[in-house]
Design a protein around this motif. Structure first.
Motif, short mmCIF file in Angstrom:
data_model
loop_
_atom_site.label_atom_id
_atom_site.label_comp_id
_atom_site.label_asym_id
_atom_site.label_seq_id
_atom_site.Cartn_x
_atom_site.Cartn_y
_atom_site.Cartn_z
N ASP A 40 1.08 4.18 -5.06
CA ASP A 40 0.46 3.43 -3.97
C ASP A 40 -0.68 4.20 -3.32
OD1 ASP A 40 2.11 1.18 -4.17
OD2 ASP A 40 3.69 2.15 -3.02
N ARG A 103 -1.30 -6.59 -6.22
CA ARG A 103 -0.79 -5.79 -5.11
C ARG A 103 -1.41 -6.28 -3.81
NH1 ARG A 103 1.11 -0.71 -7.21
NH2 ARG A 103 0.68 -0.53 -9.43
N THR A 127 -1.51 -1.70 1.08
CA THR A 127 -2.43 -0.62 0.78
C THR A 127 -3.80 -0.86 1.41
OG1 THR A 127 -1.31 -0.18 -1.31
CG2 THR A 127 -3.52 0.72 -1.06
N SER A 170 -1.11 3.79 1.90
CA SER A 170 -0.25 2.63 2.09
C SER A 170 0.58 2.74 3.35
CB SER A 170 0.68 2.45 0.89
OG SER A 170 -0.06 2.15 -0.28
#
Length: 205
Positions: A40, A103, A127, A170
């Motif tokens: 991440d 994501r 993120t 993140s």
């Protein structure tokens, strides 16, 4: 072993190795091992040129191996090579999914947030990717001012989260659903505000 001789010990060994490989890569996807799933946080985008290149190399290698395994299965009238070929294809598919799965991400560009609104689920990872050449600080607030009383991801509480140039960091979204106001501090930003919307994931019937 001649044509029509069926499965051999080598076929069985390759099948076991391929099956074990599927289990390992599945574990990598579930536990997010960095060799399988991009982390991440880090420098650059998730899909770095190196990772994309490695996937292409893997595709070529597995493609050749699958062709040879199919030829072996047809030549020797063996069924085990079919399993091995399928397992190799599953490994490639899992690696590709780990690399290309969507994501929840906010990209920060030269003039600020790339979008006005971002959506994700509660208790998830969100993120922030700073694509610019300078550090950027993001916090909970409005118009570049951090609100110390605002509710939202802990890492974004005042004085905010500073993201190095060309890096992504993140935050964990809270357990409650809602709309959280994000802002970029500092001068020279025109699109500094955005909304992070979180929803409770729907349970599977």
């Amino acid at each position: 072993m001649g044509r029509g001789a069926g499965n051999s010990a080598v076929d069985a060994a390759l099948a076991w190795i391929a099956g074990l490989g599927v289990l390992v890569v599945c574990g990598g996807c579930v536990f997010r091992w960095s060799l399988v799933v991009p982390p991440d946080e880090g420098a650059g985008p998730y899909r770095t040129p190196a990772r994309v290149h490695n996937l292409h190399v893997l595709l070529v290698i597995v493609g050749v191996a699958v062709v040879l395994l199919i030829a072996r299965a047809l030549w020797a009238d063996a069924d085990t090579p079919w399993f091995t070929a399928a397992a190799l294809l599953v490994i490639v598919a899992l690696v590709a999914v780990g690399l290309y799965v969507p994501r929840a991400e906010a990209q920060i560009v030269a003039d600020g947030f790339g979008d006005d609104w971002y959506g994700t689920s509660t208790e998830a990872r969100f993120t922030l990717y700073n694509t610019t050449g300078a550090p950027v600080t993001v916090c909970l607030g409005l118009s570049g001012d951090c609100d110390s009383a605002a509710k939202g991801p802990d890492r974004l509480r005042a004085p905010g989260l500073t993201i190095p140039a060309g890096h992504r960091l993140s935050v964990d979204t809270p357990s409650r659903a809602g709309d959280f106001k994000l802002t970029i501090t500092g001068p020279g930003v025109t699109h500094r505000d955005a909304i992070l919307h979180t929803e409770v994931p729907q349970s599977t019937p």
